[in-house]
Write a protein that holds these residues in place. Sequence first.
Motif, short mmCIF file in Angstrom:
data_model
loop_
_atom_site.label_atom_id
_atom_site.label_comp_id
_atom_site.label_asym_id
_atom_site.label_seq_id
_atom_site.Cartn_x
_atom_site.Cartn_y
_atom_site.Cartn_z
N MET A 160 0.66 -1.25 0.05
CA MET A 160 -0.20 -0.04 -0.25
C MET A 160 0.76 0.87 0.15
O MET A 160 0.96 2.14 -0.46
CB MET A 160 -0.99 0.06 1.41
N LEU A 161 1.93 1.22 0.98
CA LEU A 161 3.04 2.89 0.66
C LEU A 161 3.46 2.49 -0.58
O LEU A 161 3.42 3.62 -0.50
CB LEU A 161 3.94 2.07 1.63
N ALA A 162 3.99 1.71 -1.13
CA ALA A 162 4.36 1.85 -2.78
C ALA A 162 3.24 2.73 -3.76
O ALA A 162 3.73 3.57 -4.21
CB ALA A 162 5.15 0.44 -3.37
N ARG A 163 2.31 1.76 -3.40
CA ARG A 163 0.89 2.51 -4.21
C ARG A 163 0.57 4.36 -3.99
O ARG A 163 0.56 4.41 -5.36
CB ARG A 163 0.18 1.37 -3.69
N LEU A 164 0.26 4.23 -2.82
CA LEU A 164 0.06 5.40 -2.72
C LEU A 164 1.60 7.16 -2.98
O LEU A 164 1.32 7.68 -3.34
CB LEU A 164 -0.45 5.55 -0.62
N ALA A 165 2.80 6.09 -2.46
CA ALA A 165 4.05 7.17 -2.52
C ALA A 165 4.08 7.39 -4.41
O ALA A 165 4.17 8.18 -4.87
CB ALA A 165 5.19 6.58 -1.97
N CYS A 166 4.56 6.51 -4.95
CA CYS A 166 4.55 6.55 -5.99
C CYS A 166 4.06 7.62 -7.20
O CYS A 166 3.86 8.50 -8.20
CB CYS A 166 4.32 5.01 -7.28
N ARG A 167 2.50 7.46 -6.75
CA ARG A 167 1.96 8.45 -8.09
C ARG A 167 2.30 10.42 -7.22
O ARG A 167 1.86 11.44 -7.60
CB ARG A 167 0.10 8.38 -6.69
N VAL A 168 2.87 10.90 -6.32
CA VAL A 168 3.35 12.38 -5.80
C VAL A 168 4.16 12.91 -7.05
O VAL A 168 4.87 13.56 -6.95
CB VAL A 168 3.51 12.32 -4.96
N PHE A 169 5.52 11.29 -7.79
CA PHE A 169 6.36 11.27 -8.52
C PHE A 169 6.36 11.61 -10.25
O PHE A 169 4.59 11.21 -10.26
CB PHE A 169 7.06 10.00 -8.51
#
Length: 386
Positions: A236-245
Motif C-alpha cells: 500500500m505504501l508503494a502504491r500511494l507514494a509513487c503517485r506524487v512523482f
Amino acid sequence: MSLLIAPLALGAGVAWLEARHRLRPASPLWLMARDWKVSSSADVLRVAGVLEISNPHPRMEVFVPELRVEPTLLGRADLSSLTVTTRIQADHPDEEPRADGYWAAYIVKGLKTTRARVTIEIRGGAALELVDTLWVDVQWMNYGPFGRLSRRQGVPVAVRGPRPLRADQAQWQSGDGCTVLPVKTHLLGPLDDPIEVLRRYAAPLLQPGDVLTIGETPLAVIQGRYQHPSEVEPGMLARLACRVFHPTSSLATACGMQTLIDVVGPTRVIAAWIGGLLMKLVSIPGGFYRLAGDQARLIDDITGTTPPYDQTIVLGPERSASFCAEASEALGVDVAIVDVNDLGRVKVLASSSGCDEPLLQRALKPNPAGNANQRTPLVLVRSGRG
C-alpha cells in the motif's frame, strides 16, 4: 500522560511497519548462472551452462516443483528463420538424472545446493551469424512455509562481441580541453567479470594519465542487481507514494517505488517523503532523493536501460569505491563509475584516488556514450586535444 501517547503510538506504528515489511513472505533460495559456454559449427550454435540453486537457510526446506527456460535471440536483423531447442537436465546431488529431461519436484534442504544443466541449440544456417546475444529467461517456482512464489530471472549469454579496438583504429571525439572515446563491448551481464571487461576492451588503448569510466547501470547488471517486475510485490505504501512523482521518474510506478522500499525500508521512505515535501515548501528541490539515499536516484524502472534489461528494474551498483580502487590498480589508470544523461547531467558515483573529476564533468557532459542501444558502456577520457 497525553504527551507520551503520541510518541509511543508513533514508535509502535513505525515498529509495526518495519516488522511487517521484514517478515513478509520470502523464499531464501538463490539462483546463479555458472560456467556458460558457446560453441558453433556450420549450422548449429550451441549454448550450454549451469543454473545453481542454493539454500542459505540453516533449517528451512524449500521445494522447487517447476523450472523452465525460455530463450530469446537478440541480433542485428530478422532472426525468425532460426529454430531453437532447449533441454534441461536436473543435476541433483542425491538423485540420478532423468533421461527424458523432465524436471521432477525437488526439495532443496537447508544449507544445500542443487543444479540444473541447460543446453540450447540454435539452427538456421547463415542467419546464425546475425545472433549476438542469447537471453536465457529462467522461470521457476519456490514452494514452502512462505507459500507458493513464482520467480523469474534473465541471464544474457554473449554469443558474439565486437573485437577490441586497436589504438590505430580509435576514433577519438574532441571535447572541452580533452578527447573522449566511447568503447563498444558485448551485452554485459552477471556472467562477466567487470575488471576483465575493462581489461579486454580498453587495455590496448590506455595511456598514462587517462581516465576510464564505466556507466553505473552496466556495472550494476554485471553485479546481478536487476529483477523482473513480476518478482516485486508492491504494498500500500508503494502504491500511494509513487503517485506524487513525475511520470518520467523511475519511482512513479508501484514496482519502482517498492524496489526502493525493499532496499532502504518503509520508515526511511516515509521520512524522506515528508521531509521532501517540507523542503519543497521552502523552495529546496530534490529533498526526497537526498533523504532516501543514493539508490533513490539510481534505480532504473522498465524502459530505463538497454534491451533486454528494458524489461527489468535495475538498481545502482554496490561496492563502487572498492571496485574503482581495484580496477585502477589492475589497469594502471584512474577509473570512475558515472551516471550521465542526455540533459548534460554528470554524476561521478565513485572514482579511484586522485581522479580528475572536473575533467570528467567537462568530457562527459555531451554524453558521448549515448542513452540508446549503442552498447558503449565504457568511455575513455584523455586530457588535451590529442
